[in-house]
Design an enzyme around this catalytic site. Sequence first.
Site, mmCIF file in Angstrom:
data_model
loop_
_atom_site.group_PDB
_atom_site.id
_atom_site.type_symbol
_atom_site.label_atom_id
_atom_site.label_comp_id
_atom_site.label_asym_id
_atom_site.label_seq_id
_atom_site.Cartn_x
_atom_site.Cartn_y
_atom_site.Cartn_z
ATOM 1 N N GLY A 10 -44.655 -21.506 22.322
ATOM 2 C CA GLY A 10 -45.149 -21.278 21.625
ATOM 3 C C GLY A 10 -44.673 -21.692 19.935
ATOM 4 O O GLY A 10 -43.726 -22.421 19.778
ATOM 5 N N PHE A 11 -45.210 -21.042 18.831
ATOM 6 C CA PHE A 11 -44.811 -21.665 17.692
ATOM 7 C C PHE A 11 -43.582 -21.485 17.744
ATOM 8 O O PHE A 11 -42.950 -22.767 17.116
ATOM 9 C CB PHE A 11 -45.898 -20.183 16.784
ATOM 10 C CG PHE A 11 -45.375 -20.324 15.668
ATOM 11 C CD1 PHE A 11 -44.246 -21.588 14.684
ATOM 12 C CD2 PHE A 11 -44.696 -19.086 15.276
ATOM 13 C CE1 PHE A 11 -44.308 -21.056 13.950
ATOM 14 C CE2 PHE A 11 -43.817 -19.087 13.486
ATOM 15 C CZ PHE A 11 -43.459 -19.757 12.672
ATOM 16 N N ILE A 12 -42.526 -20.084 18.024
ATOM 17 C CA ILE A 12 -41.260 -19.719 17.504
ATOM 18 C C ILE A 12 -40.306 -20.342 18.395
ATOM 19 O O ILE A 12 -39.305 -20.738 18.526
ATOM 20 C CB ILE A 12 -41.006 -18.027 17.339
ATOM 21 C CG1 ILE A 12 -41.650 -17.850 16.334
ATOM 22 C CG2 ILE A 12 -39.460 -17.751 17.289
ATOM 23 C CD1 ILE A 12 -41.678 -16.424 15.865
ATOM 24 N N LEU A 76 -39.738 -14.646 24.768
ATOM 25 C CA LEU A 76 -40.693 -14.752 23.904
ATOM 26 C C LEU A 76 -41.909 -14.233 24.140
ATOM 27 O O LEU A 76 -42.963 -14.177 23.563
ATOM 28 C CB LEU A 76 -40.062 -16.248 22.645
ATOM 29 C CG LEU A 76 -39.339 -15.967 21.903
ATOM 30 C CD1 LEU A 76 -38.043 -16.018 22.313
ATOM 31 C CD2 LEU A 76 -39.250 -17.018 20.434
ATOM 32 N N TYR A 149 -50.551 -2.173 21.062
ATOM 33 C CA TYR A 149 -50.112 -2.870 20.821
ATOM 34 C C TYR A 149 -48.130 -2.801 20.327
ATOM 35 O O TYR A 149 -47.167 -3.122 20.912
ATOM 36 C CB TYR A 149 -50.046 -4.467 19.999
ATOM 37 C CG TYR A 149 -48.788 -5.312 19.640
ATOM 38 C CD1 TYR A 149 -49.225 -6.957 20.530
ATOM 39 C CD2 TYR A 149 -48.680 -5.926 18.661
ATOM 40 C CE1 TYR A 149 -47.725 -7.333 20.508
ATOM 41 C CE2 TYR A 149 -47.379 -6.307 18.264
ATOM 42 C CZ TYR A 149 -47.443 -7.647 19.149
ATOM 43 O OH TYR A 149 -46.362 -8.844 19.527
#
Length: 320
Positions: A10-12, A76, A149
């Site tokens: 993923g991004f992070i 994450l 969420y």
Amino acid sequence: MAILVTGGAGFIGSHLCDSLIKKNKKVIAFDDLSTGSMDNISQLINEPDFQFIKGSICDYNEINEIIIECDMIYHLGASVGVKLVVDKPLESLENNVVGTENVLKSALTGNKKVLITSSSEVYGKNNNVPFSEDNDRVFGSVFSNRWGYALSKSMDEFLAINYYTEKNLETVVVRLFNTVGPRQTGEYGMVIPRLVKQALNNNDLTIYGTGKQSRCFTHVNDVVSGLINLMESNKSSGEVFNIGSNDEITIIDLANKIKMLTNSNSKIRFLNYNEVYGENFEDMQRRLPDISKISNLINFKPQKNIDKIIMDVRDYIISK
């Protein structure tokens, strides 16, 4: 033994893998590629100390086999982005709660330290800013998927804290405030990459709501540094930490700044929330973190301001 990064494509997660490899760590990235991408980790595939495994954190047997081979876990892996969690609430709830419990349950066997990434969403509609880690949570109606969420991330936190207090598992909870940088996509509701892409194409910059709502954006490099330093601290277990910036900006000012830094001729267009997210959507007017706790422990201080964040996102989008 290796370090496991769930959501590692993923991004992070991919930036975290980059940093860990640079620190000469052995890293396993685990991801189902639902929102992650192999492009994010293409620079790591040929690294001898890096391994990618495709799979789901909701499959306990699968994640357990990998955790056995690791001695610490950065968790994450989760559903991310307002657009995604509103459109797919059941999937988001399962990924966040079931996935986190699977990771914690498996980590308990070898007492392996786990860092759980949570979100500023857990503060809900609380308007007592800046948010400190022990603030109350104020959630809206059960008919608004936005709060589903937020509640799922809150449940992640309760699981982590109680695995620490009841079972002596070393856990650290981190609440992320609007992390931004290269590799982030606007597809799931992230505002800066979405607006930057619109600006570069000279399309209308679409702002949801009035644009007077404000946020604090943090560069992914600053966030990753904070995650690693928290994990390496012997005083972080059983604690919750905000990671973010105190540099607050309204969305309308953000759009104008993006226009300037991209030399764009785009016009600004306002959309009603219901046009984007459907009925019953609620937003928060401000998200400002108190970062004194993390600053006192690891001397955390963001190094890259909003202009640098926008320029890095701009340059990344242009390069693609």
